[in-house]
Write an enzyme that holds these catalytic residues in place. Structure first.
Site, PDB file in Angstrom:
ATOM      1  N   ARG A 194       0.858  -1.191   0.000  1.00 34.02           N
ATOM      2  CA  ARG A 194       0.000   0.000   0.000  1.00 34.02           C
ATOM      3  C   ARG A 194       0.886   1.229   0.000  1.00 34.02           C
ATOM      4  O   ARG A 194       2.101   1.128   0.184  1.00 34.02           O
ATOM      5  CB  ARG A 194      -0.892   0.002   1.251  1.00 34.02           C
ATOM      6  CG  ARG A 194      -0.080   0.045   2.516  1.00 34.02           C
ATOM      7  CD  ARG A 194      -0.844  -0.366   3.754  1.00 34.02           C
ATOM      8  NE  ARG A 194       0.021  -1.175   4.590  1.00 34.02           N
ATOM      9  CZ  ARG A 194       1.016  -0.721   5.333  1.00 34.02           C
ATOM     10  NH1 ARG A 194       1.285   0.560   5.347  1.00 34.02           N
ATOM     11  NH2 ARG A 194       1.764  -1.526   6.052  1.00 34.02           N
ATOM     12  N   ASP A 219       8.790   7.612  -9.516  1.00 37.39           N
ATOM     13  CA  ASP A 219       9.480   8.478  -8.564  1.00 37.39           C
ATOM     14  C   ASP A 219       8.788   8.498  -7.200  1.00 37.39           C
ATOM     15  O   ASP A 219       9.422   8.768  -6.181  1.00 37.39           O
ATOM     16  CB  ASP A 219       9.558   9.896  -9.132  1.00 37.39           C
ATOM     17  CG  ASP A 219      10.348   9.920 -10.437  1.00 37.39           C
ATOM     18  OD1 ASP A 219      11.512   9.495 -10.416  1.00 37.39           O
ATOM     19  OD2 ASP A 219       9.785  10.327 -11.470  1.00 37.39           O
TER      20      ASP A 219
HETATM   21  P1  ADP Z   1       4.008   5.935 -10.967  1.00 33.07           P
HETATM   22  O1  ADP Z   1       5.186   6.540 -11.658  1.00 33.07           O
HETATM   23  O2  ADP Z   1       3.357   4.926 -11.821  1.00 33.07           O
HETATM   24  O3  ADP Z   1       3.103   6.995 -10.457  1.00 33.07           O
HETATM   25  P2  ADP Z   1       5.001   5.683  -8.274  1.00 33.07           P
HETATM   26  O4  ADP Z   1       6.194   4.967  -7.797  1.00 33.07           O
HETATM   27  O5  ADP Z   1       5.122   7.159  -8.367  1.00 33.07           O
HETATM   28  O6  ADP Z   1       4.574   5.125  -9.709  1.00 33.07           O
HETATM   29  O7  ADP Z   1       3.808   5.271  -7.337  1.00 33.07           O
HETATM   30  C1  ADP Z   1       2.550   5.862  -7.398  1.00 33.07           C
HETATM   31  C2  ADP Z   1       1.969   5.954  -6.013  1.00 33.07           C
HETATM   32  O8  ADP Z   1       1.723   4.679  -5.473  1.00 33.07           O
HETATM   33  C3  ADP Z   1       2.880   6.643  -5.018  1.00 33.07           C
HETATM   34  O9  ADP Z   1       2.122   7.606  -4.327  1.00 33.07           O
HETATM   35  C4  ADP Z   1       3.307   5.543  -4.058  1.00 33.07           C
HETATM   36  O10 ADP Z   1       3.525   6.049  -2.781  1.00 33.07           O
HETATM   37  C5  ADP Z   1       2.113   4.635  -4.093  1.00 33.07           C
HETATM   38  N1  ADP Z   1       2.329   3.217  -3.735  1.00 33.07           N
HETATM   39  C6  ADP Z   1       3.472   2.584  -3.402  1.00 33.07           C
HETATM   40  N2  ADP Z   1       3.249   1.262  -3.212  1.00 33.07           N
HETATM   41  C7  ADP Z   1       1.935   1.061  -3.430  1.00 33.07           C
HETATM   42  C8  ADP Z   1       1.087  -0.105  -3.413  1.00 33.07           C
HETATM   43  N3  ADP Z   1       1.570  -1.303  -3.127  1.00 33.07           N
HETATM   44  N4  ADP Z   1      -0.214   0.065  -3.709  1.00 33.07           N
HETATM   45  C9  ADP Z   1      -0.708   1.280  -4.027  1.00 33.07           C
HETATM   46  N5  ADP Z   1       0.032   2.407  -4.070  1.00 33.07           N
HETATM   47  C10 ADP Z   1       1.343   2.299  -3.779  1.00 33.07           C
HETATM   48 MG    MG Z   2       4.498   8.852  -9.543  1.00 35.76          MG
END
Ligand code: ADP
Ligand code: MG
Length: 555
Positions: A194, A219
């Site tokens: 999460r 990022d």
């Molecule tokens: P993207 O570039 O696709 O946006 P990110 O690494 O920026 O990928 O992640 C998007 C969001 O998901 C961030 O706010 C992060 O904190 C959150 N996140 C991290 N792990 C999880 C998870 N297991 N499930 C849902 N959201 C998550």
């Molecule tokens: Mg992102």
């Protein structure tokens, strides 16, 4: 019969070649095909031994080598041993222009004697020598001091399975896992469950167990990790843990930047992933600037990439719904936002690099107590009073203060620690409720299309926003676009950014400044602010750079 390294071929020495190791081995599939193999400190040279005049030769640069393994032959009957070296040289793309890293392995059979153990020892000697020589050869930028991730290192790789198109885990297994095995890099995979899972995890982790923390996501996950580290009591030590990035999200700005810093030709998608995997295997560590960001909610965040308001923040946030298309979501978001282009009212002020480099007398150096800021308030509800300045090109935009400046800090350097707050002190920033110091520049305009503070070269895989930026240049690169720009002109800027050519567009609405600190006070009641692509509370915000506070695997 193989020759020994201690006895390099004298004729080769006469030809200017001084071998580190020299040997003759057979092909793994055909015993009759033999190779002479030589290893210098920079290359592995393979010549096919043949009676025909056209001798073939291949040279593999060790700068492209991630590792080498020695092993016994399959089954019990083979007395020979083997060693395989793994290279990722730049090669021409299939069916398209440009160069990209592509995997090549070179495998040899060692059959010196009938004793399998002796053959294995020889294969291991070669594998060891190739690994050692390769470790010293990595893509580096001139003038940068690197250290190395300890080997054999223990790396925690955090994967966000939801990032990008939801394929980060598959991308890891398909493109990175094998390379880490080839490079003998031990790692533990942690799959986040999460949002903020990674942040909590690194906040509590026993960091003595890990030589590097690597994220495979966009990022956003690295933002979590950095903030988790900075929230620890031992933040000063914790933030020294080398950080690595593998692009698995839709916003892979740091990955694109790290790739760019190695002076490699541009790469996207899986090619970018392969390049970042390669950089990780090489394990060179440099410095990474962090920016401390203060929000009105008194919350402080640490940022490694960007602070955005207006157009860029809107695109970042609104394009979340196109996440399934991957990195192209930003282009789609840009087109949609262009159709409903908005102007945002707000006040912007910054501390230019030059001012920060010349601390005013009677403040920083003289160790006086903090002085009261003298600037007309950037935080008051009244519009700033501007003193016309006719002396420079900036005069139409800025109210740059005179040389009689005040500074907020009483002590240098910029990054000190405060044992009570357990966090670095932002010596350049007054409280958000205080006016900015006189040494700051106030931007005259209050109508903006966007404000973007960025501290890496790339804002996205295909947005080369700061051509000259490096991870540790100690600079916040501040861009803003003032109201009045036409839609086509704004689109032209973003299209030109793919080649880093936007500053050459001659757009009078685009302003670029190198700064150490900045403050932004939105007046428009609604809008979005993002830090590293993550949405934060909307309202006044200020930030200052902490040069080289963190460490980055960046080769
Ligand atoms: P993207 O570039 O696709 O946006 P990110 O690494 O920026 O990928 O992640 C998007 C969001 O998901 C961030 O706010 C992060 O904190 C959150 N996140 C991290 N792990 C999880 C998870 N297991 N499930 C849902 N959201 C998550
Ligand atoms: Mg992102």
């Amino acid at each position: 019969m193989e020759k020994d390294a201690s006895d390099p071929d004298p004729s080769r020495q006469r030809n200017g070649f001084v071998g580190v190791l020299y040997g003759e081995f057979t092909d793994t599939l055909d015993d009759r095909v033999r190779y002479s193999v030589s290893l210098t400190e920079s290359a592995l040279t393979i010549r096919r031994i043949s009676s025909s005049p056209g001798r073939t030769e291949a040279v593999f640069k060790l700068v492209d080598c991630v590792g080498c393994r020695a092993y016994r032959g399959p089954g019990g009957s083979d007395v020979g041993a083997y060693f395989t070296a793994y290279f990722y040289p730049f090669k021409r793309r299939w069916m398209s222009a440009g160069l990209t890293r592509q995997r090549v392995e070179q495998c040899f059979r060692v059959a010196l004697v009938q004793d399998p153990l002796v053959n294995l020892q020889e294969a291991e000697r070669w594998a060891h020598a190739i690994r050692d020589a390769s470790a010293l050869q990595a893509p580096r930028r001139d003038g940068v001091v690197y250290s190395e991730v300890r080997r054999p290192g223990r790396i925690m790789i955090l994967v966000n399975p939801q990032s990008g198109r939801g394929q980060a885990l598959q991308l890891f297994t398909g493109h990175v896992q094998g390379m880490l095995t080839e490079a003998s890099v031990p790692y533990t995979l942690v799959i986040t469950e999460r949002q903020n899972h990674a942040r909590e995890l690194v906040r509590k982790a026993d960091l003595s167990q890990w030589d590097a923390l690597v994220i495979m996501s966009g990022d956003g996950l690295l933002f979590e990790v950095i903030n988790g580290l900075m929230e620890r009591e031992d933040w000063q030590e914790a933030i020294q843990t080398p950080l690595g990035i593998l692009p698995g999200g839709s916003g892979n700005a740091l990955a694109a930047s790290v790739h760019h810093y190695t002076q490699s030709p541009p790469a996207w998608n899986e090619e970018l992933l392969l390049s970042c995997g390669f950089i990780l295997c090489k394990g060179l560590v440099g410095s990474l600037d962090l920016v401390s960001v203060h929000l009105a909610s008194t919350q402080r965040l640490f940022s490694f990439l960007s602070l955005a308001w207006g157009f860029v923040a809107d695109v970042d946030t609104e394009s979340e719904k196109y996440r399934h298309v991957g990195a192209i979501r930003f282009l789609m978001g840009t087109l949609v936002r262009l159709a409903s282009l908005r102007v945002y009212q707000g006040r912007l002020a910054y501390l230019p690099i030059k001012e920060a480099q010349n601390p005013p007398r009677g403040s920083v150096m003289d160790n006086h107590p903090p002085s009261t800021p003298q600037h007309p308030s950037l935080c008051s509800s009244l519009p700033c009073q501007l003193i016309p300045n006719t002396s420079s090109k900036q005069s139409s935009r800025h109210n740059s203060s005179n040389s009689n400046r005040n500074a907020i800090s009483t002590k240098g350097p910029e990054t000190q620690s405060d044992s009570k707050t357990r966090a670095p002190v932002d010596s350049l920033l007054p409280g958000l409720d205080q006016p900015v110091p006189e040494s700051w520049t106030l931007v005259k305009e209050e109508d903006f299309v966007l404000v973007l503070a960025i501290y890496q070269s790339h804002l996205a895989e295909d947005l080369w926003t700061v051509p000259g930026a490096t991870a540790d240049d100690g600079v916040i690169h501040l861009f803003y676009v003032t109201a009045g720009i036409s839609r086509p002109a704004l689109l032209r800027l973003f299209l030109a950014m793919e080649k880093g050519a936007h500053l050459a567009c001659g757009c009078p609405h685009l302003v670029y400044e190198k700064v150490k600190a900045l403050r932004l006070e939105p007046i428009s009641p609604h809008g979005m602010i993002t830090v590293d692509g993550e949405m934060v509370d909307y309202g006044p915000v200020q930030a200052q750079i902490h040069p080289g506070l963190a460490r980055l695997i960046c080769g």
